[in-house]
Design an enzyme around this catalytic site. Structure first.
Site, PDB file in Angstrom:
ATOM      1  N   ASP A  91       6.533  -6.150  -0.432  1.00  0.00           N
ATOM      2  CA  ASP A  91       7.215  -5.223  -1.330  1.00  0.00           C
ATOM      3  C   ASP A  91       8.520  -4.680  -0.740  1.00  0.00           C
ATOM      4  O   ASP A  91       9.187  -3.854  -1.373  1.00  0.00           O
ATOM      5  CB  ASP A  91       6.289  -4.074  -1.773  1.00  0.00           C
ATOM      6  CG  ASP A  91       5.416  -3.552  -0.673  1.00  0.00           C
ATOM      7  OD1 ASP A  91       5.621  -3.932   0.506  1.00  0.00           O
ATOM      8  OD2 ASP A  91       4.503  -2.754  -0.970  1.00  0.00           O
ATOM      9  N   ASP A 115       4.713  -4.273   5.379  1.00  0.00           N
ATOM     10  CA  ASP A 115       4.695  -3.759   4.007  1.00  0.00           C
ATOM     11  C   ASP A 115       5.715  -2.618   3.925  1.00  0.00           C
ATOM     12  O   ASP A 115       5.926  -1.900   4.896  1.00  0.00           O
ATOM     13  CB  ASP A 115       3.292  -3.235   3.689  1.00  0.00           C
ATOM     14  CG  ASP A 115       3.114  -2.842   2.240  1.00  0.00           C
ATOM     15  OD1 ASP A 115       2.512  -3.615   1.482  1.00  0.00           O
ATOM     16  OD2 ASP A 115       3.581  -1.733   1.867  1.00  0.00           O
ATOM     17  N   HIS A 131      -3.614   1.399   3.356  1.00  0.00           N
ATOM     18  CA  HIS A 131      -3.608   2.842   3.074  1.00  0.00           C
ATOM     19  C   HIS A 131      -4.993   3.482   3.202  1.00  0.00           C
ATOM     20  O   HIS A 131      -5.099   4.704   3.130  1.00  0.00           O
ATOM     21  CB  HIS A 131      -3.077   3.124   1.667  1.00  0.00           C
ATOM     22  CG  HIS A 131      -1.623   2.790   1.487  1.00  0.00           C
ATOM     23  ND1 HIS A 131      -0.643   3.301   2.306  1.00  0.00           N
ATOM     24  CD2 HIS A 131      -0.994   1.994   0.590  1.00  0.00           C
ATOM     25  CE1 HIS A 131       0.549   2.825   1.916  1.00  0.00           C
ATOM     26  NE2 HIS A 131       0.364   2.027   0.886  1.00  0.00           N
ATOM     27  N   HIS A 187       5.581   0.128   2.526  1.00  0.00           N
ATOM     28  CA  HIS A 187       4.959   1.452   2.645  1.00  0.00           C
ATOM     29  C   HIS A 187       4.320   1.593   4.030  1.00  0.00           C
ATOM     30  O   HIS A 187       3.798   0.617   4.570  1.00  0.00           O
ATOM     31  CB  HIS A 187       3.888   1.642   1.566  1.00  0.00           C
ATOM     32  CG  HIS A 187       4.420   1.485   0.178  1.00  0.00           C
ATOM     33  ND1 HIS A 187       4.349   0.301  -0.523  1.00  0.00           N
ATOM     34  CD2 HIS A 187       5.067   2.360  -0.625  1.00  0.00           C
ATOM     35  CE1 HIS A 187       4.922   0.446  -1.707  1.00  0.00           C
ATOM     36  NE2 HIS A 187       5.373   1.691  -1.808  1.00  0.00           N
TER      37      HIS A 187
END
Ligand code: ZN
Length: 308
Positions: free
Chosen positions: A245, A162, A125, A164
């Site tokens: 995740d 991931d 991120h 996200h």
């Protein structure tokens, strides 16, 4: 097939507020899972120190100075709404970069066929000039640039599974066709980017999934979007932003992958690493917030890396 593992006790000293999902116990859970005898052949190494100048491969000097200046001498400081730093965070982040760049060196020197890095804080991120989403510096982006600058890699593929979207990695390579960035992720979900129409210089491939999706949807997205893009790109190195995740137990998202899905995806990428990259593959831990799901998924991933 030689698989190297990098980790370091300093990663446990990057502290986050009580109750924060991105916590030191994540690495303790992974370490425990990797104690199993099926991992006896892992080539375990302590992460080497990172070079602060490696940060500049993906971030401007002004940003590095801003993060370093924000590190507290005691307690915690909030860098963004959900990203914190503690007194040892600088050393932890730098050591995560040290492991990511050493992993690239290892696969180019032949010291290892592939490498898994169990580090924190995560990185995907972190944009060029913005820390966010538990991330300070973009480890995967730094590793990709390091492969290009130090080892002459012409094309690096980063595959980010991931749950996200890796907005930071997308931001850093938005104008750079020498790096292919492919992501599967739940959408809508934090950070909000990752629409399939976001394509950069033709080098960004987003394959969003919907809440409730299971392994078949993930495999379909991988086959039709990600793996086909890698086949066309023919990379010199594959880097995985390995977040776990998307596991069904994870509390931060609603994708329902199981250990076998991570095993499958790892195998598909290893096959391409063998075909295009002389096996060179580097996998960097990103998210994964259910300790059991993280541990069993990481074990499935690393076990597959060892089988080649
Ligand atoms: Zn995540």
């Amino acid at each position: 097939m030689t698989t190297r593992l990098y980790t370091h006790p300093i990663y446990l000293e990057h502290l986050t507020p009580t109750g924060h999902p991105e916590r030191p116990d994540r690495l303790r859970a992974i370490a425990q899972a990797l104690q199993d005898e099926r991992f006896d052949a892992l080539d375990r190494k302590e992460s080497p120190p990172g070079d602060p100048d490696a940060i500049l491969l993906a971030h401007p000097l002004s940003y590095r100075e801003k993060v370093e200046a924000a590190i507290p001498t005691e307690g915690l400081v909030r860098i963004d709404a959900d990203t914190s730093a503690s007194p040892k965070s600088w050393e932890a982040a730098l050591t995560a970069i040290g492991a990511a760049t050493a992993a690239v060196d290892d696969v180019f020197s032949g010291a290892a066929d592939n490498v898994f890095v169990a580090s924190r804080p995560p990185g995907h991120h972190a944009e060029r000039e913005t820390a966010m989403g538990f991330c300070l510096f973009n480890n995967a982006a730094i590793a990709a640039r390091h492969a290009q600058r130090k080892h002459g890699a012409e094309r690096v593929a980063i595959v980010d599974w991931d749950v996200h979207h890796g907005n930071g990695t997308q931001d850093i390579f938005w104008h750079d066709p020498s790096v292919l960035y492919c992501s599967t992720h739940q959408m809508p979900l934090y950070p909000g980017t990752g629409d399939r129409h976001e394509t950069g210089a033709g080098n960004i491939v987003n394959a969003p999934l919907a809440a409730g999706d299971e392994g078949e949807a993930f495999k379909d997205a991988m086959r039709t979007r990600v793996l086909s893009a890698i086949d066309a790109f023919k990379p010199d190195l594959i880097i995985i932003s390995a977040g776990f995740d998307a596991h069904h137990r994870d509390p931060l998202a609603e994708i329902n992958l199981v250990e076998d899905d991570f095993d499958w995806a790892t195998g598909e990428l290893l096959e391409r690493a063998g075909r295009f990259c002389s096996n060179r593959l580097v996998s960097l831990l990103e998210g994964g917030y259910d300790l059991q799901g993280l541990a069993t998924s990481t074990a499935a991933h690393v076990s597959r890396l060892m089988k080649g």
